[in-house]
Design a protein around this motif. Structure first.
Motif, short mmCIF file in Angstrom:
data_model
loop_
_atom_site.label_atom_id
_atom_site.label_comp_id
_atom_site.label_asym_id
_atom_site.label_seq_id
_atom_site.Cartn_x
_atom_site.Cartn_y
_atom_site.Cartn_z
N GLU A 1 0.83 -1.22 0.00
CA GLU A 1 0.00 0.00 0.00
C GLU A 1 0.86 1.27 0.00
O GLU A 1 0.49 2.28 -0.58
CB GLU A 1 -0.92 0.01 1.22
CG GLU A 1 -2.08 -0.97 1.14
CD GLU A 1 -2.84 -1.11 2.45
OE1 GLU A 1 -2.58 -0.29 3.37
OE2 GLU A 1 -3.66 -2.04 2.57
N LEU A 2 2.02 1.18 0.66
CA LEU A 2 2.92 2.34 0.75
C LEU A 2 3.92 2.38 -0.40
O LEU A 2 4.77 3.27 -0.45
CB LEU A 2 3.67 2.31 2.09
CG LEU A 2 2.80 2.38 3.35
CD1 LEU A 2 3.65 2.16 4.61
CD2 LEU A 2 2.09 3.73 3.44
N ASP A 3 3.83 1.39 -1.31
CA ASP A 3 4.74 1.29 -2.46
C ASP A 3 6.21 1.20 -2.00
O ASP A 3 7.09 1.84 -2.57
CB ASP A 3 4.54 2.49 -3.39
CG ASP A 3 5.03 2.21 -4.81
OD1 ASP A 3 5.13 1.02 -5.16
OD2 ASP A 3 5.35 3.17 -5.54
N LEU A 4 6.44 0.38 -0.98
CA LEU A 4 7.79 0.27 -0.40
C LEU A 4 8.41 -1.12 -0.57
O LEU A 4 9.52 -1.36 -0.09
CB LEU A 4 7.75 0.62 1.10
CG LEU A 4 7.41 2.06 1.47
CD1 LEU A 4 7.29 2.19 2.99
CD2 LEU A 4 8.46 3.02 0.94
N LEU A 5 7.69 -2.05 -1.22
CA LEU A 5 8.20 -3.41 -1.33
C LEU A 5 9.58 -3.48 -1.98
O LEU A 5 10.43 -4.28 -1.57
CB LEU A 5 7.22 -4.29 -2.12
CG LEU A 5 5.97 -4.76 -1.35
CD1 LEU A 5 4.96 -5.39 -2.30
CD2 LEU A 5 6.34 -5.73 -0.24
N ASP A 6 9.82 -2.61 -2.96
CA ASP A 6 11.11 -2.65 -3.65
C ASP A 6 12.24 -2.03 -2.83
O ASP A 6 13.40 -2.07 -3.23
CB ASP A 6 11.02 -1.97 -5.03
CG ASP A 6 10.65 -0.50 -4.94
OD1 ASP A 6 10.14 -0.07 -3.88
OD2 ASP A 6 10.88 0.23 -5.92
N LYS A 7 11.91 -1.46 -1.68
CA LYS A 7 12.94 -0.86 -0.81
C LYS A 7 13.44 -1.87 0.25
O LYS A 7 14.29 -1.57 1.06
CB LYS A 7 12.37 0.35 -0.06
CG LYS A 7 11.84 1.45 -0.97
CD LYS A 7 12.97 2.23 -1.60
CE LYS A 7 12.47 3.51 -2.24
NZ LYS A 7 12.49 3.48 -3.69
N ILE A 8 12.85 -3.08 0.24
CA ILE A 8 13.21 -4.13 1.20
C ILE A 8 14.14 -5.12 0.50
O ILE A 8 13.89 -5.51 -0.64
CB ILE A 8 11.95 -4.85 1.72
CG1 ILE A 8 10.96 -3.84 2.32
CG2 ILE A 8 12.31 -5.93 2.73
CD1 ILE A 8 11.46 -3.04 3.50
N ASP A 9 15.20 -5.55 1.19
CA ASP A 9 16.18 -6.43 0.56
C ASP A 9 15.60 -7.80 0.22
O ASP A 9 15.84 -8.34 -0.85
CB ASP A 9 17.41 -6.58 1.45
CG ASP A 9 18.20 -5.28 1.53
OD1 ASP A 9 18.76 -4.86 0.50
OD2 ASP A 9 18.20 -4.64 2.59
#
Length: 385
Positions: A352-360
């Motif tokens: 929802e926060l569009d942060l999945l690609d910021k996680i290793d």
């Protein structure tokens, strides 16, 4: 353990157990992350000329047919992702299923109905296992998020037919082993969600292994209660208070909320307030962590070299109570630490926060991930060995 490359699947029936337990709204998939992670294995099998039979659970039907938990929306989403027709059947065993599979051609895909509609799944009924095993020549296990369950399609099928791990499970094991073998310090573990009963063992384990252990969500309420603080009508596991009291509650590595968002109304339609821990009124519920807690947790996250996170900090599905989870998510995403995140709710939040690609590494497992990392044996993986 065997892998896809160890078998020749040409013209063979291959039953793949996935963990496509995705959120739905109005009959539509709202977050397709878990489905997308399964696409490489499906495409690999199609390229090998296999007849691909997919099996999954959805929600918690408890051994009964629940119309809202039929897997049709998963089939529709999957057809879009692989750009091929996916034939959805109305059961996962029975004569109609056998007939449909007999008529399959190589390169075709069938999706069976929710496996948990059958009580034999959770009871690991041998006759149910045999019926599932009779549908295919090979079994591929991809449901890492369910690997800690000792169910028919999780740990039963591998003993009945030639079996292997799929590409997703292979990647999960590789990434988790890397985390275990190369732990960097400060090592911070964040555990949220509802039930402490399913996580008490890993909490004890991480209290010994991690430099800092952060607890949030409803499971922290049980620990707050164990410390003797008032929690009003907050969700807790009453039977787990005694177990929580046995934790090293004074350990400097253990961090629980110091202030909370409290309200008498969990729908978010009534007023809420920031309250110090222990100052919750009798009619109030703890529904999120407060700003001082966010500040404290984020300071700890900022100093980390490695972060493992599973479970939200509050009732994030309701806008009035999502701030704590959102701010912790942003802190983890912005951190320079190696980050490993897992669990359905946490994945939904990051999506929802569009942060999945910021996680290793985003693991498809929550409880399974935590247990794997502290060397607990997972039935679904043990059965493949």
């Amino acid at each position: 353990m065997k892998f896809l490359k160890d078998f020749n699947f040409k013209d063979k029936r291959v039953l793949v157990r996935f963990g496509f337990d995705v959120p739905l709204k109005d009959g539509q998939v709202t977050n397709d992350f878990r489905i997308r992670t399964g696409v490489p294995t499906i495409e690999y099998l199609l390229n090998q000329g296999a007849k691909v039979i997919l099996l999954t659970h959805l929600g918690r039907p408890n051994g009964q047919v629940v119309e809202e938990l039929r897997v049709d929306p998963i089939g529709q989403k999957l057809a879009q992702l692989i750009d091929k027709p996916v034939k959805k059947l109305d059961d996962c065993i029975g004569s109609a299923v056998v007939q449909a599979i007999e008529q399959m051609k190589s390169g075709q895909v069938i999706l069976l109905e929710n496996v948990q509609f059958h009580p034999g799944e959770k009871t690991k009924d041998p006759s149910f296992i045999n019926l599932l095993a009779s549908l295919a020549d090979f079994f591929v296990f991809e449901a890492f998020g369910q690997a800690h369950r000792d169910y028919a399609s999780i740990s039963g099928l591998s003993k009945k037919m030639p079996s292997c791990a799929g590409l997703l499970l292979e990647k999960e094991i590789e990434n988790l082993h890397q985390t275990m073998d190369k732990t960097e310090h400060p090592f911070v573990v964040i555990i949220g969600g509802v039930k402490i009963s399913t996580k008490i063992k890993v909490i004890k384990n991480y209290l010994a292994k991690a430099d800092n252990l952060i607890l949030g969500g409803a499971l922290a309420n049980t620990v707050i209660r164990a410390k003797g603080f008032a929690i009003g009508k907050s969700i807790i596991e009453e039977e787990m208070v005694a177990q929580a009291e046995k934790l090293e509650l004074t350990n400097n590595k253990l961090h629980i909320p110091v202030d909370v968002v409290a309200s008498a109304d969990p729908t978010g339609k009534s007023s809420s307030r920031i309250a110090p821990v222990g100052k919750t009124e009798p009619e109030e519920m703890i529904l999120d962590i407060g700003p001082d807690t966010v500040h404290l947790f984020n300071q700890i996250i900022a100093q980390a070299k490695m972060i493992v996170w599973n479970g939200p900090m509050g009732l994030f599905e309701v806008g009035a109570f999502n701030s704590g989870s959102e701010q912790v998510a942003r802190a983890v995403a912005q951190s320079s630490a190696f980050s490993l995140v897992g669990g359905g709710d946490t994945i939904c939040l990051l999506g929802e926060l569009d942060l999945l690609d910021k996680i290793d590494h985003v693991s498809t497992g929550g409880g399974a991930m935590l247990k794997f990392l502290v060397n607990e044996k997972l039935p679904g993986i043990e059965a493949l060995k």
